[in-house]
Write an enzyme that holds these catalytic residues in place. Structure first.
Site, PDB file in Angstrom:
ATOM      1  N   GLY A 198       4.019   1.257   2.062  1.00 25.26           N
ATOM      2  CA  GLY A 198       5.078   0.293   1.801  1.00 25.26           C
ATOM      3  C   GLY A 198       4.521  -1.102   1.618  1.00 25.26           C
ATOM      4  N   LYS A 238       6.294  -4.692   8.371  1.00 27.99           N
ATOM      5  CA  LYS A 238       5.956  -3.604   7.446  1.00 27.99           C
ATOM      6  C   LYS A 238       7.260  -2.889   7.087  1.00 27.99           C
ATOM      7  CE  LYS A 238       2.253  -1.107   8.271  1.00 27.99           C
ATOM      8  NZ  LYS A 238       1.313  -0.055   8.762  1.00 27.99           N
ATOM      9  N   GLY A 274       0.820  -1.198   0.000  1.00 29.59           N
ATOM     10  CA  GLY A 274       0.000   0.000   0.000  1.00 29.59           C
ATOM     11  C   GLY A 274       0.849   1.241   0.000  1.00 29.59           C
ATOM     12  N   SER A 275       0.202   2.380   0.251  1.00 32.29           N
ATOM     13  CA  SER A 275       0.901   3.662   0.175  1.00 32.29           C
ATOM     14  C   SER A 275       2.001   3.768   1.223  1.00 32.29           C
ATOM     15  CB  SER A 275      -0.099   4.808   0.351  1.00 32.29           C
ATOM     16  OG  SER A 275      -0.763   4.687   1.596  1.00 32.29           O
ATOM     17  N   ASP A 292     -10.431   6.632  12.212  1.00 36.23           N
ATOM     18  CA  ASP A 292     -10.569   5.979  10.906  1.00 36.23           C
ATOM     19  C   ASP A 292     -11.143   4.565  11.078  1.00 36.23           C
ATOM     20  OD1 ASP A 292     -10.476   6.063   8.160  1.00 36.23           O
ATOM     21  OD2 ASP A 292      -8.365   5.516   8.001  1.00 36.23           O
TER      22      ASP A 292
END
EC number: 2.7.11.1
Length: 426
Positions: free
Chosen positions: A32, A49, A29-30, A140
């Site tokens: 990594g 990650k 994803g954005s 979120d």
């Protein structure tokens, strides 16, 4: 390179490849890539990650914030954080491996029964109750940010936009989250508190029941205008009365009248419909069967830049990184990446400041226009949408409003000059 020096001062310089064995890639994803890995000392399975800090300069503050929040959390309902290691420009973040996928994954094979939904919501509420007791706001909450272990344990993840409330700061006013799940007071950039998470939980409850949040057929920017104006979404269809009442309680537009996470844990939908979390393994098995039949291959990265396939074909969970509106660098969010609370935060990345014309020109002008419309009995809805558009544009491109004003002034000056010139030649 200042941000790299900051990270180097705060994260272990031990070579992470000596401590961990990297296995299959399970997400991208954005922020990594995420790998399944093994702790060479304990032989425990972990999630790794890996982020290239040189390529992720715009996300440095989000990465710092996620590590800060996770390192401060100690709860069975929050994804566990084990440490961070810097190797060259690559930051390795070691976290708990959750092999059951996300709640969003579990929706893909088909609708969920209310017993499953209530059980998932109960565990989310336990996580929120812990966070809120620690004066933290997740900001979120959605199905994609709820991960499950292979045993059915439910944990909150993705703390890149989480906020910290201090004793002197009771409410926040930064504009962050994912549009479809965002509370009205967050969109309006009013002061808000923990109750913003409760609204997002209500939207997540509808998402778990319907497979998608309300207004998912609309453009996200349009949704940002509609949420503050429209009545709250409701749970329609053949669902139990307690479930509908639970959603209604969460989605009160006045945050003062939304229940707390602790109060919602006593709601009859939660107390009557839930089972043990091991019951959720049935959903995990259903999702694995669905994947093994070849479903979801075409759409697994439809909503984000995800690659959830393990390189050897093993059915690993998809770690999702959906698009989220992040806080501006000038928000009052408590930032700083640290393995220990005594360490100093990394140097922030310098970014374009927000437009000065918002406070000196745009908001005063809109305030005057709205007042005139009210006095004449007119509607101010269109003016509010236009004013919100400036704020939204500023969030994605700080300084854009000042540039627009410069061009407008130049255009008006040219127009006035040409008009005066024509008048003088007659």
């Amino acid at each position: 390179m200042a941000h790299l020096r900051g990270f180097a001062n705060q994260h272990s310089r031990v070579d992470p490849e000596e401590l961990f064995t990297k296995l299959d890639r399970i997400g991208k994803g954005s922020f990594g890539e995420v790998y399944k890995g093994i702790d060479n000392h304990t032989k425990e399975v972990v999630a790794i990650k890996i982020i290239d800090l040189e390529e992720a300069e715009d996300e440095i503050e989000d990465i710092q914030q996620e590590i800060t929040v996770l390192s401060q959390c100690d709860s069975p309902y929050i994804t566990r954080y084990f440490g961070s290691y810097l190797k060259s420009t690559k930051l390795w973040i070691i976290m708990e491996y959750l092999g059951g996928g996300s709640a969003l994954d579990l929706l893909k094979p088909g609708p969920l029964e209310e017993t499953y939904i209530a059980t998932i919501l109960r565990e989310i509420l336990k996580g929120l109750d812990y966070l809120h007791s620690e004066r933290k706001i997740h900001r979120d909450i959605k199905a994609a940010n709820v991960l499950l272990s292979e045993q059915g344990d439910v944990k909150l993840a993705d703390f890149g936009v989480a906020g910290q409330l201090t004793d002197t700061q009771i409410k926040r006013n930064t504009f962050v989250g994912t549009p479809f799940w965002m509370a009205p007071e967050v969109i309006k950039q009013s002061a808000y508190d923990f109750k913003a998470d409760i609204w997002s939980l209500g939207i997540t409850a509808i998402e778990l029941a319907k497979g998608e949040p309300p207004n998912s057929d609309l453009h996200p920017m349009r949704v940002l205008f509609l949420i503050p104006k429209n009545s709250p979404p409701t749970l329609e269809g053949q669902h139990s009365k307690p479930f509908k009442e639970f959603v209604e309680a969460c989605l009160n537009k006045d945050p003062r009248f939304r229940p707390t996470a602790k109060e919602l844990l006593k709601h009859k939908f939660i107390t009557r419909y839930t089972k043990k979390t091991s019951f959720l393994t049935e959903l995990i098995d259903r999702y694995k069967r669905w994947k093994s039949e070849g479903h979801g291959e075409e759409s697994s990265s439809e909503d984000s830049d995800i690659d959830g396939e393990a390189e050897d074909g093993e059915q690993g969970p998809i770690w999702t990184f959906p698009p989220t509106i992040r806080p501006s660098p000038h928000s009052k969010l408590h930032k700083g990446t640290a393995l220990h609370s005594s360490q100093k935060p990394a140097e922030p990345v310098k970014r374009q400041p927000r437009s000065q014309c918002l406070s000196t020109l745009v908001r005063p002008v809109f305030g005057e226009l709205k007042e005139k419309h009210k006095q004449s009995g007119g509607s101010v809805g269109a003016l509010e949408e236009l004013e919100n558009a400036f704020s939204l544009a500023e969030e994605s491109c700080p300084g854009i409003s000042d540039k627009l004003m410069v061009h407008l002034v130049e255009r008006v000056q040219r127009f006035s000059h040409n008009r005066n010139h024509l008048t003088s030649t007659r």
